[in-house]
Design an enzyme around this catalytic site. Structure first.
Site, short mmCIF file in Angstrom:
data_model
loop_
_atom_site.label_atom_id
_atom_site.label_comp_id
_atom_site.label_asym_id
_atom_site.label_seq_id
_atom_site.Cartn_x
_atom_site.Cartn_y
_atom_site.Cartn_z
N ASP A 163 -47.50 25.92 -74.11
CA ASP A 163 -46.84 24.73 -73.56
C ASP A 163 -45.65 24.43 -74.46
OD1 ASP A 163 -46.32 22.09 -72.29
OD2 ASP A 163 -48.32 22.40 -71.46
N HIS A 213 -43.25 23.75 -68.20
CA HIS A 213 -43.91 23.57 -69.51
C HIS A 213 -43.66 24.79 -70.40
CE1 HIS A 213 -46.25 19.85 -68.85
NE2 HIS A 213 -46.34 20.24 -67.60
N GLU A 245 -46.07 20.78 -62.65
CA GLU A 245 -45.00 19.94 -63.17
C GLU A 245 -43.72 20.67 -63.55
OE1 GLU A 245 -47.39 16.17 -64.97
OE2 GLU A 245 -47.36 17.93 -66.26
C1 ACM Z 1 -51.81 18.60 -65.45
O1 ACM Z 1 -52.52 17.65 -65.82
N1 ACM Z 1 -50.50 18.55 -65.60
C2 ACM Z 1 -52.38 19.78 -64.83
#
Ligand code: ACM
Length: 698
Positions: A206, A283, A339
């Site tokens: 991440d 991410h 995201e």
């Molecule tokens: C998440 O909580 N962004 C998978």
């Protein structure tokens, strides 16, 4: 023969509160009926438990009889020796411990959701212990039950028939936002095994750091596994800068491939599969830091998305995944997918070129293109792709398993298209949330999820069979932005992981009070073994107002909204502010109504006739991290005819963001008469949301 019968019953009645028939046709009491009185020690609760007379001492000599292979025998002896150090397994001894593998039922289905092989049958008498299962997994779980039953060197005699409700009983640990040493992960695997959980999902990459050694791309860990700022908050405050290991003050770390092999092997010995997650395409700021050539062209601001127009991105991802597959034998490989902002793709010539060449209309379809290519690659290596529910946008890759986190809707939609699903909805499965009254807790992320809330969840129990059959199970997710230490990590995991374990295993869950009693016992066990759970005995609990229904003059009256409530936070709709129901510490609990936009809250309540008024009050929720603030301005107007209003009260408030969380009541007291009440609340400079649950009129 008994076992066959038993397994067949589990397949037939897998999704209901079972009361199982014994081989002789006698109805065995279901868990809820007997467990509370008889077995206050087991989590997850077994499918059936019958108390019998007497007890067995787990000390001294015991004749060990088994039909497993020599290697399996050794594994079992190791397990038993660890669990019962005062017991000597031998060829002699008056008392017998018999552990038998029996053939699986021929009708047992070999599907992704097959649970039959994890079942076991355990009979304890004062002279013998009989454990039977059709696989080593089942025997392993039987031994875990024996371990949990033990009290001061004794186990009470009983008859247990047990098998899990769901095939997938997992936990996710975020290793990027804070790095967790290998030994810490092994310790959590021990607890998972004790709770009969069988999947550990490691979020290995991440923005905050790449945590897995990749031999072909050493810069990933050299340049991003350490950072400036020990905690994630400090790292953010200090500009999200990475460091090298040797830099002064650098904190972080990564797992060597050998570390990960050790973790995988340790887990496998406990019948736990480790599922790696390599995030893409969002991410991924750390990847772009190590390999900036994977960034989109013409990026003007900080961006965490890989360039999907660049063929080198695919070369990189496939090379990384090859090394990942070499280390992790798991059938499932998680590719994240959540995201991604996708913003840079709209301006990137390469991404635009890719969209044109592939006939893709939207950037969501561009992400789906990447997911499908990754899926083809993984499927080509015999693996199955898992992604967060964003992978449903665009077009879902044909064989993907969806991990549903933004509620259950994504998961349900995926099952309708025939996909398997793992449920991890935030309201029931996010272990980074506050587990108690927020001001009594260390900083957490988002909203409130108590043990009780967590325990209330059954991933498929409320769904029709056509959907339920695709739900593999559930998973607790611990994101670690606000979890800086190992003790704190355990504090967030336990005891809520006990609820996840029971939700995943037990057919007939008991009521919460019974579960809580068992959780208190297990909490003590965990503490005695060096874990650091949240102390349930000190729990403050849910907001008192939520537990009662208010009576006041406006209950059930008509409300006109001059500005709409937000579609995603409607509470119970147009009557929500006058239904007598208060919200709790979770702003998503369905009792809080949310407002965003220029006018925020602006409603008129019609009391039906002119009434004397002495109090008008409303409670407002604040969660700074969720950008929900108490209002900066509240106005109350009243009218007799609904046309001519006069001001009753108008106040400005300072929006105090020094506490992340609070519920603040704002009230007018006095003496007035009116039929119509117009209530207005506005945000200040900060903007954000306004949330209220009830406008109480007396
Ligand atoms: C998440 O909580 N962004 C998978």
């Amino acid at each position: 023969m008994i076992m066959k019968h038993f397994l067949f019953l589990f397949l037939a009645f897998s999704s209901c509160f079972v009361s199982v028939l014994a081989a002789d046709g006698e109805r065995l009491p279901a868990v809820g009926e007997r467990l509370a009185a008889d077995v206050a020690r087991l989590i997850p609760a077994p499918a059936t438990y019958v108390k019998t007379e007497g007890e067995m001492k787990m000390t001294g000599q015991m004749r060990f009889v088994t039909n497993v292979t020599a290697q399996e025998r050794k594994a079992l002896q190791g397990l038993l020796a660890e669990a019962f150090p005062a017991m000597q397994l031998d060829k002699r001894g008056k008392r017998v411990l018999q552990i038998r593998l029996i053939p699986p039922h021929h009708e047992a289905k070999q599907t992704a959701n097959d649970r039959s092989e994890e079942g076991y049958q355990l009979r304890i008498t004062p002279r013998d212990i009989h454990l039977e299962a059709s696989s080593m997994k089942g025997l392993f779980y039987g031994v875990q039950t024996l371990r949990q039953l033990e009290e001061q060197g004794r186990v009470a005699c009983c008859d247990i028939k047990d098998a899990p409700k769901y095939a997938y009983r997992g936990v996710m640990l975020d290793c990027s936002r804070h790095f967790w040493p290998k030994e810490f992960i092994l310790k959590q695997l021990d607890a998972m095994a004790y709770l009969k959980m069988n999947r550990l999902h490691l979020h290995l990459t991440d923005d905050a750091g790449w945590r897995m050694e990749i031999k072909q791309y050493p810069a990933l860990t050299e340049k991003t596994a350490w950072r400036v700022g020990a905690t994630w908050n400090e790292w953010r405050e200090q500009g999200q800068r990475y460091a090298r290991k040797e830099d002064k003050g650098a904190t972080g770390g990564y797992y060597t491939q050998q570390d990960l092999k050790d973790i995988v092997a340790y887990a496998a010995a406990r019948h736990i599969t480790v599922i790696p997650e390599i995030e893409m395409p969002g991410h991924s700021a750390e990847v772009l830091h190590a390999y900036p050539e994977l960034q989109c062209e013409q990026v003007s601001q900080r961006n965490s998305d890989l360039c999907v127009g660049n063929e080198q991105t695919f070369v990189f991802l496939e090379n990384v995944l090859r090394e990942v597959m070499n280390i992790f034998p798991s059938k499932y490989i998680h590719i994240g997918g959540d995201e991604a902002s996708r913003q840079a793709w709209a301006a990137c010539p390469r991404c635009q070129q890719r969209m044109k060449a592939e006939g893709l209309q939207t950037v969501a379809e561009l992400q789906a293109y990447l997911t499908r290519r990754m899926e083809r690659f993984l499927n080509g290596h015999g693996r199955v792709l898992i992604g967060w529910d964003e992978i449903l946008e665009g077009q879902l890759a044909p064989n993907a398993v969806v991990m549903s986190w933004r509620g259950e809707e994504g998961g349900i939609a995926a099952t309708k298209a025939g996909h398997d699903v793992i449920m991890t909805p935030g309201r029931y499965c996010y272990l980074d949330r506050y587990q108690d009254y927020p001001p009594s807790q260390p900083q957490a992320f988002g909203s409130y999820m108590s043990l009780e809330q967590c325990y209330a969840y059954d991933p498929a129990g409320h769904l029709p069979d056509s959907i339920a059959k695709h739900i593999l199970g559930l998973q607790g997710n611990l994101w670690t932005e606000q979890v800086p230490t190992m003790a704190h990590c355990e504090y967030m995991l336990y005891p809520r992981l006990l609820a996840i374990a029971e939700n995943g295993w037990s057919h007939g869950k008991t009521d919460y009070a019974d579960f809580r009693r068992r959780a208190l016992h297990l909490q003590d066990v965990l503490v005695s073994r060096g874990y650091h759970p949240f102390d349930l005995r000190k729990e403050v609990g849910e907001r008192a107002e939520k537990k009662t229904v208010m009576q006041h003059l406006a209950v059930g009256k008509r409300v006109v909204y001059h500005a709409p409530y937000a579609a995603n936070y409607p509470a119970s709709g147009d009557g929500a502010l006058v239904d007598g129901k208060s919200g709790g510490w979770d702003f998503q609990d369905g009792a809080w109504q949310g407002f965003i936009g220029a006018d925020r809250l602006d409603v008129t309540i019609d009391l039906g006739e002119i009434k004397p008024l002495k109090l008008i009050k409303a409670a407002f929720f604040q969660s700074v991290s969720a950008e929900i603030y108490t209002p900066a301005e509240v106005g109350i107007l009243v009218s007799d005819d609904g046309v001519h209003f006069e001001q009753l009260d108008h106040r400005r408030y300072e929006v105090d963001t020094s506490t992340d969380f609070k519920v603040q009541t704002m009230e007018w007291c006095g003496a007035a008469k009116a039929r119509f009440i117009r209530y207005q609340a506005k945000s200040g400079q900060l903007g954000g949301w306004i949330f209220t649950d009830e406008i109480c009129v007396q």
